[in-house]
Write a protein that holds these residues in place. Sequence first.
Motif, mmCIF file in Angstrom:
data_model
loop_
_atom_site.group_PDB
_atom_site.id
_atom_site.type_symbol
_atom_site.label_atom_id
_atom_site.label_comp_id
_atom_site.label_asym_id
_atom_site.label_seq_id
_atom_site.Cartn_x
_atom_site.Cartn_y
_atom_site.Cartn_z
ATOM 1 N N VAL A 1 -14.915 7.567 31.891
ATOM 2 C CA VAL A 1 -15.756 7.471 33.081
ATOM 3 C C VAL A 1 -16.462 6.130 33.127
ATOM 4 O O VAL A 1 -16.561 5.490 34.183
ATOM 5 C CB VAL A 1 -16.786 8.624 33.106
ATOM 6 C CG1 VAL A 1 -17.778 8.435 34.251
ATOM 7 C CG2 VAL A 1 -16.079 9.967 33.251
ATOM 8 N N LYS A 2 -16.955 5.675 31.989
ATOM 9 C CA LYS A 2 -17.660 4.387 31.926
ATOM 10 C C LYS A 2 -16.750 3.241 32.323
ATOM 11 O O LYS A 2 -17.147 2.342 33.088
ATOM 12 C CB LYS A 2 -18.189 4.176 30.508
ATOM 13 C CG LYS A 2 -19.088 2.954 30.348
ATOM 14 C CD LYS A 2 -20.403 3.139 31.070
ATOM 15 C CE LYS A 2 -21.354 1.984 30.782
ATOM 16 N NZ LYS A 2 -22.648 2.153 31.474
ATOM 17 N N ILE A 3 -15.521 3.256 31.828
ATOM 18 C CA ILE A 3 -14.578 2.182 32.145
ATOM 19 C C ILE A 3 -14.196 2.207 33.622
ATOM 20 O O ILE A 3 -14.173 1.168 34.291
ATOM 21 C CB ILE A 3 -13.323 2.295 31.263
ATOM 22 C CG1 ILE A 3 -13.676 2.021 29.799
ATOM 23 C CG2 ILE A 3 -12.238 1.345 31.729
ATOM 24 C CD1 ILE A 3 -12.530 2.237 28.838
ATOM 25 N N GLU A 4 -13.915 3.394 34.152
ATOM 26 C CA GLU A 4 -13.460 3.489 35.538
ATOM 27 C C GLU A 4 -14.557 3.140 36.530
ATOM 28 O O GLU A 4 -14.276 2.663 37.627
ATOM 29 C CB GLU A 4 -12.921 4.894 35.830
ATOM 30 C CG GLU A 4 -12.333 5.025 37.222
ATOM 31 C CD GLU A 4 -11.503 6.282 37.401
ATOM 32 O OE1 GLU A 4 -11.265 6.681 38.552
ATOM 33 O OE2 GLU A 4 -11.082 6.856 36.382
ATOM 34 N N THR A 5 -15.802 3.376 36.152
ATOM 35 C CA THR A 5 -16.906 3.111 37.078
ATOM 36 C C THR A 5 -17.625 1.802 36.766
ATOM 37 O O THR A 5 -18.689 1.534 37.318
ATOM 38 C CB THR A 5 -17.928 4.258 37.034
ATOM 39 O OG1 THR A 5 -18.430 4.399 35.697
ATOM 40 C CG2 THR A 5 -17.286 5.555 37.466
ATOM 41 N N SER A 6 -17.051 1.006 35.863
ATOM 42 C CA SER A 6 -17.715 -0.244 35.480
ATOM 43 C C SER A 6 -17.811 -1.232 36.637
ATOM 44 O O SER A 6 -18.670 -2.114 36.637
ATOM 45 C CB SER A 6 -16.968 -0.893 34.309
ATOM 46 O OG SER A 6 -15.619 -1.170 34.652
ATOM 47 N N ASP A 7 -16.917 -1.109 37.659
ATOM 48 C CA ASP A 7 -16.950 -2.016 38.802
ATOM 49 C C ASP A 7 -17.771 -1.463 39.959
ATOM 50 O O ASP A 7 -17.734 -1.989 41.066
ATOM 51 C CB ASP A 7 -15.524 -2.301 39.285
ATOM 52 C CG ASP A 7 -14.777 -1.029 39.674
ATOM 53 O OD1 ASP A 7 -15.338 0.075 39.464
ATOM 54 O OD2 ASP A 7 -13.652 -1.129 40.179
ATOM 55 N N GLY A 8 -18.492 -0.354 39.681
ATOM 56 C CA GLY A 8 -19.350 0.234 40.711
ATOM 57 C C GLY A 8 -18.688 1.314 41.528
ATOM 58 O O GLY A 8 -19.327 1.896 42.422
#
Length: 313
Positions: free
Chosen positions: A73-80
């Motif tokens: 989740v952190k990686i996928e949402t790192s771009d906002g």
Amino acid sequence: MSRAEEQRVADTGVPKTADIGAPAGRAANPSRPNPLWALALFRSELTITLRRWRTLVLLGVLGLIPILIGIAVKIETSDGGSFGGGGEGEGPAFFPQITNNGIFLVFASLAATLPVFLPMVIGVIAGDAIAGEAGSGTLRYLLVAPAGRTRLLLAKFTTTMAFCLIATLVVALSSLVTGALLFPLGDVTLISGITVSFEEALLRALGVAALVALSLVGIATVGLFISTLTNSGIAAMATTVGLVVTTQILDTIPQLHAIHPYLFPHYWLSFADLLREPVYWDELVKNLGLQGLYVAVFGSAAWARFTAKDITA
């Protein structure tokens, strides 16, 4: 005598010189058991179960799943962006909320592990409870007084129930720690739109974990019953895990809707109703009642089978 047997001797007061060949539940020279023998037997069984490498590996895998989910989740949402396309699809939409509040990782991880991973782990432990002892040649020894068949089965049952709670708490605690490290924490907006304090959300998370653990007692009891039918631990474990997969498939077939309410996994995800205000109790009560029914039916069947079983190992 193995180290496990010696530990049981020390905990339950069974004399080392007991006649292993005596009928089940009796010894050639019976001694008065420790008044706290029941608690000691349960403690011994639980300790031995938790010390096995297989158990530790299974718990380790359960603890790793929330970490992997949190990192994903952190990686996928790192771009906002949002996770999973906005939470569309079946089941509670917990995943899109994780980035807003780390406590939602607890609910998401339990929802992710409950359909397959948690029941499979429980199935392995329950399936091996009696059959594993028979396969290793220790079951006949364990039936020497003061244990007896009924008391030993009860100790195995309570150990399996305790493991349901332990496995669920491993997932919940791993999720909470991971969520706190990777995402912000704070007030929580429930499914119904009501905002509650973080402290109240923690209490609800504890309630959810308890409900998930109780949701597993049905398959745990079925696994214990299967374990009394064979002397092969592997066969009992495989049968129990296979039953979990089969019932999950049956529960997704619309044409079989008539039997869905009687399948033990049907109401598993009803724990999401605890995250509403007010709480929706209808499916929660149905779930607990269904699990209680499985415990009553298959627990009685396990007792009837085990007390009449010819123990040769």
